[in-house]
Design a protein around this motif. Sequence first.
Motif, PDB file in Angstrom:
ATOM      1  N   SER A  58     -12.852   2.744   3.435  1.00 11.40           N
ATOM      2  CA  SER A  58     -12.627   4.187   3.434  1.00 11.40           C
ATOM      3  C   SER A  58     -11.150   4.514   3.249  1.00 11.40           C
ATOM      4  CB  SER A  58     -13.150   4.796   4.735  1.00 11.40           C
ATOM      5  OG  SER A  58     -12.900   6.184   4.783  1.00 11.40           O
ATOM      6  N   VAL A  59     -10.274   3.749   3.898  1.00 10.36           N
ATOM      7  CA  VAL A  59      -8.828   3.949   3.729  1.00 10.36           C
ATOM      8  C   VAL A  59      -8.434   3.725   2.272  1.00 10.36           C
ATOM      9  CG1 VAL A  59      -6.542   3.061   4.322  1.00 10.36           C
ATOM     10  CG2 VAL A  59      -8.256   3.381   6.111  1.00 10.36           C
ATOM     11  N   ASP A  60      -8.942   2.664   1.667  1.00 11.38           N
ATOM     12  CA  ASP A  60      -8.599   2.368   0.278  1.00 11.38           C
ATOM     13  C   ASP A  60      -9.028   3.494  -0.656  1.00 11.38           C
ATOM     14  OD1 ASP A  60      -7.445  -0.047   0.933  1.00 11.38           O
ATOM     15  OD2 ASP A  60      -9.155  -1.272   0.326  1.00 11.38           O
ATOM     16  N   ARG A  61     -10.213   4.054  -0.412  1.00 10.64           N
ATOM     17  CA  ARG A  61     -10.679   5.160  -1.259  1.00 10.64           C
ATOM     18  C   ARG A  61      -9.761   6.370  -1.123  1.00 10.64           C
ATOM     19  NH1 ARG A  61     -15.826   3.381   0.535  1.00 10.64           N
ATOM     20  NH2 ARG A  61     -15.877   4.980   2.167  1.00 10.64           N
ATOM     21  N   LEU A  62      -9.298   6.636   0.085  1.00 13.34           N
ATOM     22  CA  LEU A  62      -8.459   7.810   0.319  1.00 13.34           C
ATOM     23  C   LEU A  62      -7.066   7.640  -0.286  1.00 13.34           C
ATOM     24  CD1 LEU A  62      -8.487  10.581   1.690  1.00 13.34           C
ATOM     25  CD2 LEU A  62      -7.698   9.483   3.777  1.00 13.34           C
ATOM     26  N   LEU A  63      -6.542   6.417  -0.270  1.00  5.48           N
ATOM     27  CA  LEU A  63      -5.174   6.176  -0.738  1.00  5.48           C
ATOM     28  C   LEU A  63      -5.098   5.758  -2.212  1.00  5.48           C
ATOM     29  CD1 LEU A  63      -3.513   4.237   2.224  1.00  5.48           C
ATOM     30  CD2 LEU A  63      -3.713   6.702   1.861  1.00  5.48           C
ATOM     31  N   GLU A  64      -6.222   5.520  -2.833  1.00  2.75           N
ATOM     32  CA  GLU A  64      -6.247   5.024  -4.210  1.00  2.75           C
ATOM     33  C   GLU A  64      -5.244   5.749  -5.108  1.00  2.75           C
ATOM     34  OE1 GLU A  64      -9.769   3.967  -7.463  1.00  2.75           O
ATOM     35  OE2 GLU A  64     -10.036   5.604  -6.046  1.00  2.75           O
ATOM     36  N   PRO A  65      -4.447   5.024  -5.913  1.00  7.21           N
ATOM     37  CA  PRO A  65      -4.518   3.594  -6.235  1.00  7.21           C
ATOM     38  C   PRO A  65      -3.707   2.685  -5.294  1.00  7.21           C
ATOM     39  CG  PRO A  65      -2.902   4.620  -7.639  1.00  7.21           C
ATOM     40  CD  PRO A  65      -3.477   5.720  -6.779  1.00  7.21           C
ATOM     41  N   LEU A  66      -3.073   3.245  -4.273  1.00  3.31           N
ATOM     42  CA  LEU A  66      -2.352   2.406  -3.321  1.00  3.31           C
ATOM     43  C   LEU A  66      -3.323   1.510  -2.559  1.00  3.31           C
ATOM     44  CD1 LEU A  66       0.209   4.842  -1.657  1.00  3.31           C
ATOM     45  CD2 LEU A  66       0.761   2.779  -2.955  1.00  3.31           C
ATOM     46  N   GLN A  67      -2.898   0.283  -2.280  1.00  2.00           N
ATOM     47  CA  GLN A  67      -3.666  -0.605  -1.416  1.00  2.00           C
ATOM     48  C   GLN A  67      -2.687  -1.276  -0.461  1.00  2.00           C
ATOM     49  OE1 GLN A  67      -5.977  -4.430  -2.457  1.00  2.00           O
ATOM     50  NE2 GLN A  67      -7.550  -2.834  -2.419  1.00  2.00           N
ATOM     51  N   LEU A  68      -2.667  -0.766   0.765  1.00  2.00           N
ATOM     52  CA  LEU A  68      -1.702  -1.203   1.768  1.00  2.00           C
ATOM     53  C   LEU A  68      -2.367  -2.120   2.786  1.00  2.00           C
ATOM     54  CD1 LEU A  68      -0.045   2.260   2.519  1.00  2.00           C
ATOM     55  CD2 LEU A  68       0.819   0.482   0.998  1.00  2.00           C
ATOM     56  N   PRO A  69      -1.581  -2.858   3.583  1.00  2.00           N
ATOM     57  CA  PRO A  69      -2.152  -3.513   4.762  1.00  2.00           C
ATOM     58  C   PRO A  69      -2.805  -2.455   5.642  1.00  2.00           C
ATOM     59  CG  PRO A  69       0.071  -4.318   4.336  1.00  2.00           C
ATOM     60  CD  PRO A  69      -0.144  -3.145   3.421  1.00  2.00           C
ATOM     61  N   VAL A  70      -3.961  -2.782   6.208  1.00  2.00           N
ATOM     62  CA  VAL A  70      -4.731  -1.801   6.966  1.00  2.00           C
ATOM     63  C   VAL A  70      -5.331  -2.438   8.212  1.00  2.00           C
ATOM     64  CG1 VAL A  70      -6.725  -0.240   6.949  1.00  2.00           C
ATOM     65  CG2 VAL A  70      -5.367  -0.527   4.869  1.00  2.00           C
ATOM     66  N   ALA A  71      -5.233  -1.728   9.336  1.00  2.00           N
ATOM     67  CA  ALA A  71      -6.060  -2.010  10.501  1.00  2.00           C
ATOM     68  C   ALA A  71      -7.129  -0.932  10.533  1.00  2.00           C
ATOM     69  CB  ALA A  71      -5.242  -2.005  11.785  1.00  2.00           C
ATOM     70  N   GLY A  72      -8.374  -1.292  10.250  1.00  2.00           N
ATOM     71  CA  GLY A  72      -9.469  -0.338  10.212  1.00  2.00           C
ATOM     72  C   GLY A  72     -10.320  -0.393  11.460  1.00  2.00           C
ATOM     73  N   LEU A  73     -11.076   0.667  11.686  1.00  2.00           N
ATOM     74  CA  LEU A  73     -11.966   0.764  12.849  1.00  2.00           C
ATOM     75  C   LEU A  73     -11.203   0.463  14.129  1.00  2.00           C
ATOM     76  CD1 LEU A  73     -15.168  -0.972  11.411  1.00  2.00           C
ATOM     77  CD2 LEU A  73     -14.538   1.453  11.344  1.00  2.00           C
ATOM     78  N   HIS A  74     -10.011   1.053  14.244  1.00  2.00           N
ATOM     79  CA  HIS A  74      -9.154   0.906  15.431  1.00  2.00           C
ATOM     80  C   HIS A  74      -8.784  -0.562  15.693  1.00  2.00           C
ATOM     81  CE1 HIS A  74     -10.099   5.087  16.177  1.00  2.00           C
ATOM     82  NE2 HIS A  74     -11.372   4.797  16.170  1.00  2.00           N
TER      83      HIS A  74
END
Length: 248
Positions: A58-74
Amino acid sequence: MRIDERWAFFIDLDGTLVELVGHPEHAELTAAGRRALTALEAGADSAVAVISGRSIASVDRLLEPLQLPVAGLHGTERRGADGQVHRAPPAAEELIARARLELGQLAAAHRGILLEDKGSALAVHYRGAQEMEPEIRALTERLAAESAGALEVQPGKRVYELRPAGFDKGRAVAAFLEEAPFAGRRPVCLGDDLTDEDAFRAVLERGGHAIKVGAGLTTAQWRLPDPAAVIAWLAGERVAYPADKEET
């Protein structure tokens, strides 16, 4: 406080970089926000991570085309700068299935309640039915209590979330700080909700800076009023002010 690109940045999304909306799928990152993140990533040698209640996808879809390091689901799932994804052991499928059924029935019976199914976590949003808060809290707490420690409840802004126990944004920040390009930098965290307080404590324990977005009690030393101000701060166009003072 002004930005320093030698820091390591940990940034929440909803309510911090993007405005809160009725349905998470309707949120949008502004063009100014995308430009600010892109410039920050380049200037900070890629030491920029998103810490969110959303899934990595979901983060990737929102930031597209950026793809950053992510901590998802807390922090239940985490993608490092090297692209490797770390996931929590899944809670028992039958526990999630039971919770999904009961919470789904509640949402179907009451207009204004939204059940967001994140796979290994379930979020019950009640922004449109705030009078249902006691019932939602009681149901999610009961489901957690009946999970024998496998699940826990995380309250937030007009939401209660059931998620695997033992993970939070603070632990995710600590894990990032053990890895390149974050290691050795002063950590800075921006967030707006209760879930971000764990991350604030993690950066403060390491001599970093915590910035609360919006009103409310917080452990953070600094404050910005809204996502537009966050984007302006990331772009170097404004200053954060002490959290215990009113903005002037």
